[in-house]
Design an enzyme around this catalytic site. Sequence first.
Site, PDB file in Angstrom:
ATOM      1  N   ASP A  10       0.854  -1.176   0.000  1.00  0.00           N
ATOM      2  CA  ASP A  10       0.000   0.000   0.000  1.00  0.00           C
ATOM      3  C   ASP A  10       0.896   1.233   0.000  1.00  0.00           C
ATOM      4  O   ASP A  10       2.095   1.143   0.240  1.00  0.00           O
ATOM      5  CB  ASP A  10      -0.901   0.003   1.251  1.00  0.00           C
ATOM      6  CG  ASP A  10      -1.999   1.042   1.137  1.00  0.00           C
ATOM      7  OD1 ASP A  10      -2.905   0.851   0.309  1.00  0.00           O
ATOM      8  OD2 ASP A  10      -1.944   2.068   1.829  1.00  0.00           O
ATOM      9  N   SER A  11       0.270   2.383  -0.238  1.00  0.00           N
ATOM     10  CA  SER A  11       1.039   3.618  -0.183  1.00  0.00           C
ATOM     11  C   SER A  11       1.315   4.038   1.265  1.00  0.00           C
ATOM     12  O   SER A  11       2.165   4.872   1.513  1.00  0.00           O
ATOM     13  CB  SER A  11       0.274   4.726  -0.904  1.00  0.00           C
ATOM     14  OG  SER A  11      -0.987   4.892  -0.298  1.00  0.00           O
ATOM     15  N   CYS A  33      -3.832  -1.135  -2.277  1.00  0.00           N
ATOM     16  CA  CYS A  33      -4.027   0.247  -2.727  1.00  0.00           C
ATOM     17  C   CYS A  33      -4.861   0.297  -4.015  1.00  0.00           C
ATOM     18  O   CYS A  33      -4.486  -0.295  -5.029  1.00  0.00           O
ATOM     19  CB  CYS A  33      -2.651   0.866  -2.963  1.00  0.00           C
ATOM     20  SG  CYS A  33      -2.717   2.570  -3.488  1.00  0.00           S
ATOM     21  N   CYS A  87     -10.646   3.509  -1.357  1.00  0.00           N
ATOM     22  CA  CYS A  87      -9.270   3.836  -0.975  1.00  0.00           C
ATOM     23  C   CYS A  87      -9.012   3.028   0.281  1.00  0.00           C
ATOM     24  O   CYS A  87      -9.832   3.019   1.207  1.00  0.00           O
ATOM     25  CB  CYS A  87      -9.145   5.327  -0.691  1.00  0.00           C
ATOM     26  SG  CYS A  87      -7.619   5.752   0.159  1.00  0.00           S
TER      27      CYS A  87
HETATM   28  N1  DGL Z   1      -3.947   3.700  -0.447  1.00  0.00           N
HETATM   29  C1  DGL Z   1      -4.400   4.533  -1.511  1.00  0.00           C
HETATM   30  C2  DGL Z   1      -5.581   3.897  -2.239  1.00  0.00           C
HETATM   31  O1  DGL Z   1      -6.167   2.910  -1.812  1.00  0.00           O
HETATM   32  C3  DGL Z   1      -4.786   5.911  -1.069  1.00  0.00           C
HETATM   33  C4  DGL Z   1      -3.780   6.758  -0.411  1.00  0.00           C
HETATM   34  C5  DGL Z   1      -2.843   7.546  -1.316  1.00  0.00           C
HETATM   35  O2  DGL Z   1      -3.289   8.476  -2.019  1.00  0.00           O
HETATM   36  O3  DGL Z   1      -1.667   7.245  -1.268  1.00  0.00           O
HETATM   37  O4  DGL Z   1      -5.928   4.381  -3.298  1.00  0.00           O
END
Ligand code: DGL
Length: 264
Positions: free
Chosen positions: A9-10, A72, A181
Amino acid sequence: MQKAIGVMDSGVGGLTAVKQIQQMLPNENIIYFGDSLRMPYGNRTYQEVVEYANAIIEFLEKKEVKAIVIACNTVSSQITKLQAKVPLFGIVEYGCQEAAEVAKGEKTIGLIATVATVKSGIYEKTMKKIAPDKKIIANDSSRLPKVINSQMENAILLYMLIKESIDPIYKEDVQTLILGCSHFPIIEKEIKTLYPSLRLIDPAVRQIKELKKYLEQNHMQNDKQGAKYTHLYTTADMFEYVASIKRLELKLNKLEEVKLFLND
Ligand code: DGL
């Protein structure tokens, strides 16, 4: 040693997938990667998102994971451009499948996601294939993921940004909302407080159910009783993870900051 499941994930968002793995696949070891240094991915170009995601896939493959869960949504919107040797589990398709099933009679489905996810139109395209009678009404949020990542205790800011994200689509009489998200299911409680009648879809639930099926069908499950470890790697401050780990009641054995240089 049995191979682990990789989760990427980010930032902290993918911990929602970790929660599902720990509940549904209690024998599986997990290696998590959260790129907090470069988040929000949702405000980046698709080229950057793909480049970062491929570097993370490489990192996880070096750790010999047997499959990678792309928690993500922003990364999942670009899944066809990713390079991996192990199976990748995106999230968008599962979010759409779940929403289509539970919201049978409903014509419109709400979606909140990052700017990049909404702009990609991936949810609309995928829903069109799964349930062509349903229309996605989407709103993006460029600030909410960042607040969840590092300032979740700031309740005023959190409630303000939730309203900013959901109000515009709530007015259009949406009864089911996809949390598109990975960060958003972490604040499900707050969203429910503001919109008690909304049915919330956390796509990670279906995603991990499908992962479980896949592991079973391919005889890839860990046959040892009880997982040995969940290891978490992040490119920024590990303390950002503490609030979410606590909130999601995760079991964790290791939290480590790593420098991930793209040309390693
Ligand atoms: N984790 C990212 C997603 O599910 C969102 C957070 C980000 O913008 O880094 O799209």
